[in-house]
Design a protein around this motif. Structure first.
Motif, short mmCIF file in Angstrom:
data_model
loop_
_atom_site.label_atom_id
_atom_site.label_comp_id
_atom_site.label_asym_id
_atom_site.label_seq_id
_atom_site.Cartn_x
_atom_site.Cartn_y
_atom_site.Cartn_z
N CYS A 77 0.83 -1.21 0.00
CA CYS A 77 0.00 0.00 0.00
C CYS A 77 0.86 1.26 0.00
CB CYS A 77 -0.92 0.01 1.21
SG CYS A 77 -2.28 -1.18 1.10
N GLU A 78 0.41 2.23 -0.76
CA GLU A 78 1.11 3.51 -0.85
C GLU A 78 0.36 4.63 -0.16
OE1 GLU A 78 4.11 4.17 -2.32
OE2 GLU A 78 4.39 2.04 -2.67
N ILE A 79 -0.94 4.42 0.10
CA ILE A 79 -1.77 5.46 0.71
C ILE A 79 -2.64 4.83 1.81
CG2 ILE A 79 -1.83 6.94 -1.34
CD1 ILE A 79 -4.61 5.80 -1.96
N PRO A 80 -3.06 5.64 2.78
CA PRO A 80 -3.87 5.12 3.88
C PRO A 80 -5.16 4.43 3.42
CG PRO A 80 -3.01 7.27 4.47
CD PRO A 80 -2.67 7.05 3.02
N ASP A 81 -5.80 4.93 2.37
CA ASP A 81 -7.04 4.32 1.90
C ASP A 81 -6.83 2.86 1.48
OD1 ASP A 81 -9.87 4.58 1.32
OD2 ASP A 81 -9.31 4.43 -0.79
N CYS A 82 -5.69 2.56 0.92
CA CYS A 82 -5.34 1.18 0.54
C CYS A 82 -5.27 0.29 1.77
CB CYS A 82 -4.02 1.17 -0.23
SG CYS A 82 -3.39 -0.47 -0.61
N ILE A 83 -4.66 0.81 2.84
CA ILE A 83 -4.56 0.05 4.09
C ILE A 83 -5.96 -0.16 4.66
CG2 ILE A 83 -3.63 0.02 6.43
CD1 ILE A 83 -1.40 1.90 5.37
N LEU A 84 -6.76 0.87 4.62
CA LEU A 84 -8.13 0.77 5.12
C LEU A 84 -8.91 -0.32 4.39
CD1 LEU A 84 -10.28 1.96 7.03
CD2 LEU A 84 -10.86 3.56 5.20
N LYS A 85 -8.78 -0.37 3.08
CA LYS A 85 -9.48 -1.38 2.30
C LYS A 85 -8.91 -2.78 2.54
CE LYS A 85 -10.94 1.79 -1.27
NZ LYS A 85 -10.74 2.26 -2.65
N SER A 86 -7.62 -2.83 2.84
CA SER A 86 -6.96 -4.11 3.09
C SER A 86 -7.53 -4.74 4.35
CB SER A 86 -5.47 -3.89 3.24
OG SER A 86 -4.83 -5.06 3.64
#
Length: 86
Positions: A77-86
């Motif tokens: 992940c490069e951005i927080p939203d990616c982590i959130l979706k993960s």
């Protein structure tokens, strides 16, 4: 002033409670988690869920291997939203 900012960062991370020690965060993803209260809380929740599952499941090796796969994917992940979706 710099001390106050560092103290505030450490205190907020302790209160929000990622599943790991934010003062030892070394990867970009770990640092993003520690910098975001929502991600930190979700990480803490995930850590608690993993701990409970590892204590009750018979297939501990399967749980561990899927956890490792998920962590590797999350690390991309490069951005927080990616982590959130993960």
């Amino acid at each position: 002033m710099k001390f106050l900012l560092v103290f505030t960062f450490v205190f907020l991370n302790f209160v929000s409670g990622a599943s790991f020690n934010c003062t030892k965060a070394s990867t970009k993803v770990e640092k993003m988690i520690c910098a975001d209260a929502q991600l930190s809380q979700l990480d803490s929740d995930m850590g608690s869920t993993y701990k409970k599952a590892s204590q009750t499941l018979e297939e501990k090796n399967l749980l561990l291997s899927t956890q490792r796969i998920w962590l590797k994917e999350r690390e991309t992940c490069e951005i927080p939203d990616c982590i959130l979706k993960s």
